[in-house]
Write an enzyme that holds these catalytic residues in place. Structure first.
Site, PDB file in Angstrom:
ATOM      1  N   LYS A 171       0.816  -1.237  -0.022  1.00  0.00           N
ATOM      2  CA  LYS A 171       0.043   0.131   0.073  1.00  0.00           C
ATOM      3  C   LYS A 171       0.987   1.292   0.077  1.00  0.00           C
ATOM      4  O   LYS A 171       0.529   2.381  -0.677  1.00  0.00           O
ATOM      5  CB  LYS A 171      -0.883   0.013   1.168  1.00  0.00           C
ATOM      6  CG  LYS A 171      -1.863   1.272   1.337  1.00  0.00           C
ATOM      7  CD  LYS A 171      -2.871   1.377   0.329  1.00  0.00           C
ATOM      8  CE  LYS A 171      -3.795   2.759   0.461  1.00  0.00           C
ATOM      9  NZ  LYS A 171      -4.845   2.764  -0.138  1.00  0.00           N
ATOM     10  N   LYS A 239      -1.011  11.530   5.508  1.00  0.00           N
ATOM     11  CA  LYS A 239      -0.661  10.251   6.761  1.00  0.00           C
ATOM     12  C   LYS A 239      -0.264   9.385   5.825  1.00  0.00           C
ATOM     13  O   LYS A 239       0.799   8.650   6.591  1.00  0.00           O
ATOM     14  CB  LYS A 239      -2.137  10.076   7.127  1.00  0.00           C
ATOM     15  CG  LYS A 239      -2.080   9.102   8.137  1.00  0.00           C
ATOM     16  CD  LYS A 239      -2.664   7.655   7.646  1.00  0.00           C
ATOM     17  CE  LYS A 239      -3.964   7.610   7.013  1.00  0.00           C
ATOM     18  NZ  LYS A 239      -4.000   6.173   6.517  1.00  0.00           N
TER      19      LYS A 239
HETATM   20  P1  NAP Z   1     -13.243   8.015   7.860  1.00  0.00           P
HETATM   21  O1  NAP Z   1     -14.125   8.191   6.806  1.00  0.00           O
HETATM   22  O2  NAP Z   1     -12.229   9.236   8.245  1.00  0.00           O
HETATM   23  O3  NAP Z   1     -13.449   6.858   8.533  1.00  0.00           O
HETATM   24  C1  NAP Z   1     -12.553   6.499   9.797  1.00  0.00           C
HETATM   25  C2  NAP Z   1     -13.113   5.660  10.724  1.00  0.00           C
HETATM   26  O4  NAP Z   1     -12.366   4.948  11.676  1.00  0.00           O
HETATM   27  C3  NAP Z   1     -14.402   6.154  11.348  1.00  0.00           C
HETATM   28  O5  NAP Z   1     -15.509   5.202  11.503  1.00  0.00           O
HETATM   29  C4  NAP Z   1     -14.122   6.276  12.621  1.00  0.00           C
HETATM   30  O6  NAP Z   1     -14.711   6.482  13.814  1.00  0.00           O
HETATM   31  C5  NAP Z   1     -13.056   5.406  13.030  1.00  0.00           C
HETATM   32  N1  NAP Z   1     -11.848   5.350  13.942  1.00  0.00           N
HETATM   33  C6  NAP Z   1     -10.826   6.480  13.894  1.00  0.00           C
HETATM   34  N2  NAP Z   1     -10.156   6.342  14.895  1.00  0.00           N
HETATM   35  C7  NAP Z   1     -10.670   5.349  15.776  1.00  0.00           C
HETATM   36  C8  NAP Z   1     -10.182   4.955  16.990  1.00  0.00           C
HETATM   37  N3  NAP Z   1      -9.193   5.127  17.797  1.00  0.00           N
HETATM   38  N4  NAP Z   1     -11.266   3.963  17.575  1.00  0.00           N
HETATM   39  C9  NAP Z   1     -12.304   3.717  16.841  1.00  0.00           C
HETATM   40  N5  NAP Z   1     -12.876   3.896  15.630  1.00  0.00           N
HETATM   41  C10 NAP Z   1     -11.964   5.061  15.122  1.00  0.00           C
HETATM   42  O7  NAP Z   1     -11.881   7.338   6.876  1.00  0.00           O
HETATM   43  P2  NAP Z   1     -11.914   6.511   5.497  1.00  0.00           P
HETATM   44  O8  NAP Z   1     -11.780   7.268   4.220  1.00  0.00           O
HETATM   45  O9  NAP Z   1     -13.201   5.556   5.685  1.00  0.00           O
HETATM   46  O10 NAP Z   1     -10.524   5.722   5.611  1.00  0.00           O
HETATM   47  C11 NAP Z   1     -10.181   4.697   6.480  1.00  0.00           C
HETATM   48  C12 NAP Z   1      -9.094   3.962   6.254  1.00  0.00           C
HETATM   49  O11 NAP Z   1      -8.773   3.430   4.842  1.00  0.00           O
HETATM   50  C13 NAP Z   1      -7.718   4.978   6.449  1.00  0.00           C
HETATM   51  O12 NAP Z   1      -6.660   4.244   6.849  1.00  0.00           O
HETATM   52  C14 NAP Z   1      -7.405   5.363   4.795  1.00  0.00           C
HETATM   53  O13 NAP Z   1      -6.058   5.861   4.669  1.00  0.00           O
HETATM   54  C15 NAP Z   1      -8.044   4.033   4.148  1.00  0.00           C
HETATM   55  N6  NAP Z   1      -8.317   4.297   2.684  1.00  0.00           N
HETATM   56  C16 NAP Z   1      -9.079   5.511   2.488  1.00  0.00           C
HETATM   57  C17 NAP Z   1      -9.650   5.450   1.160  1.00  0.00           C
HETATM   58  C18 NAP Z   1     -10.556   6.661   0.702  1.00  0.00           C
HETATM   59  O14 NAP Z   1     -10.448   7.090  -0.602  1.00  0.00           O
HETATM   60  N7  NAP Z   1     -11.155   7.374   1.633  1.00  0.00           N
HETATM   61  C19 NAP Z   1      -8.946   4.682   0.014  1.00  0.00           C
HETATM   62  C20 NAP Z   1      -8.278   3.822   0.569  1.00  0.00           C
HETATM   63  C21 NAP Z   1      -7.765   3.606   1.658  1.00  0.00           C
HETATM   64  P3  NAP Z   1     -15.932   7.549  13.850  1.00  0.00           P
HETATM   65  O15 NAP Z   1     -16.870   7.730  12.959  1.00  0.00           O
HETATM   66  O16 NAP Z   1     -16.287   7.550  15.248  1.00  0.00           O
HETATM   67  O17 NAP Z   1     -14.905   9.024  13.543  1.00  0.00           O
END
Ligand code: NAP
Length: 292
Positions: A171, A239
């Protein structure tokens, strides 16, 4: 069918969990904040009060949270998966985190008889919704074979890379290519604009030749339209570049291009643009070139 738990129902996690429900898996979900959980409960998922409670009720637990400390908290912390999972169960982390953290989680859980895979994804929110994610997997191969039918409900291109941490290394490589290609597209289209030629036609010509890429297609269109709604937020890509640079330092590989594009991301974030799409790099190029 295995009982599955899902922790982290954000932009990515929610549609991924939904696809598991659609595939017929019994699903237990936990999210730190309540509304996302309730949306999935209405679609048939069971709610749990902590990662520990998720693990107590399931055979396989998946997480998709933000960063390395979040995965450590969810997997190994107080009320974490480690406190609820039975020996023989499987943990799959699909967040993007540091390879070193993934290895630590694997080793700590393995000592308790729990298998762990690092299985980060590429394909964005659209891939998550459509169930077409690319998934890169590290860990023990028998655990990968066990996970395969589950991962197939969320992704299409599912590749076993090697031992624990190998998925996250992959990744990191993915994020280098994405970052530098976004930069190249932003640089090229800024040159076209400042030279007074039709930028849309430049992109069209490049799309048919050796410079063709999905980023020229998707991000090139965003740059043309000046539409930087995310997508993939600069803050999250920054990040990931931190993980890239850290991995470069740990392995002794100078990552010159990555360091440069990360500095450009820092400049945009310092201007308060961290919540924009990563294609907003083009706006920095335009600023530097004196284009309004
Ligand atoms: P996001 O919408 O910000 O969601 C993050 C999730 O993690 C939320 O449900 C949040 O809960 C939860 N969370 C964060 N810290 C936590 C903790 N300490 N304890 C419990 N729950 C926690 O982010 P996302 O876009 O879905 O991304 C998630 C992951 O996938 C990341 O590592 C990102 O780099 C990766 N990713 C993202 C994409 C993209 O296009 N978005 C593509 C590939 C990979 P709350 O709802 O309570 O905040």
């Amino acid at each position: 069918m295995e009982r599955i738990g899902f922790i982290g129902l954000g932009i990515m996690g929610k549609p991924m969990a939904r696809n598991l429900l659609k595939a017929g898996y019994p699903l237990v979900v936990y999210n730190r904040s309540r509304p996302a959980m309730e949306a999935l409960a209405a679609e048939g998922a069971t709610l749990a009060e902590s990662p520990k409670a998720v693990a107590q009720q399931t055979d396989v637990v998946i997480s998709c949270v933000s960063d390395s400390p979040d995965v450590e908290a969810v997997a190994l912390g107080s009320n974490g998966i480690i406190e609820g999972a039975q020996p023989g169960s499987l943990y799959i982390d699909m967040s993007t985190i540091a390879p070193a953290t993934a290895r630590n989680v694997y080793t700590t859980l393995k000592a308790k008889g729990i298998d762990a895979l690092d299985a980060p994804v590429s394909g964005g929110d659209i891939g998550a919704i459509q169930g077409t994610l690319s998934i890169m997997v590290g860990g023990d191969e028998p655990a990968f074979q066990r996970s395969l039918p589950i991962l197939q409900a969320m992704g299409k291109n599912i590749v076993y890379i090697g031992e624990a941490g190998a998925g996250q290394v992959t990744k990191a490589c993915n994020q280098i290519v994405v970052a530098l290609t976004v930069q190249a597209v932003a640089e090229a289209l800024t040159l076209a604009k400042q030279s007074g030629v039709d930028v849309a036609r430049v992109r069209e010509a490049l799309m048919g030749g050796f410079a063709q890429s999905r980023i020229l297609d998707v991000h090139g269109k965003r740059i043309l339209e000046g539409d930087f709604q995310p997508g993939f937020k600069l803050n999250l890509h920054r990040k990931d570049m931190n993980i890239v640079l850290q991995t470069g330092r740990e392995t002794g590989v100078p990552l010159l291009g990555s360091a440069q594009v990360t500095t450009l991301m820092d400049a945009l974030i310092a201007q308060g643009k961290g919540d924009l799409d990563n294609s907003a790099l083009a706006s920095l190029y335009e600023l530097l070139a004196g284009i309004n």
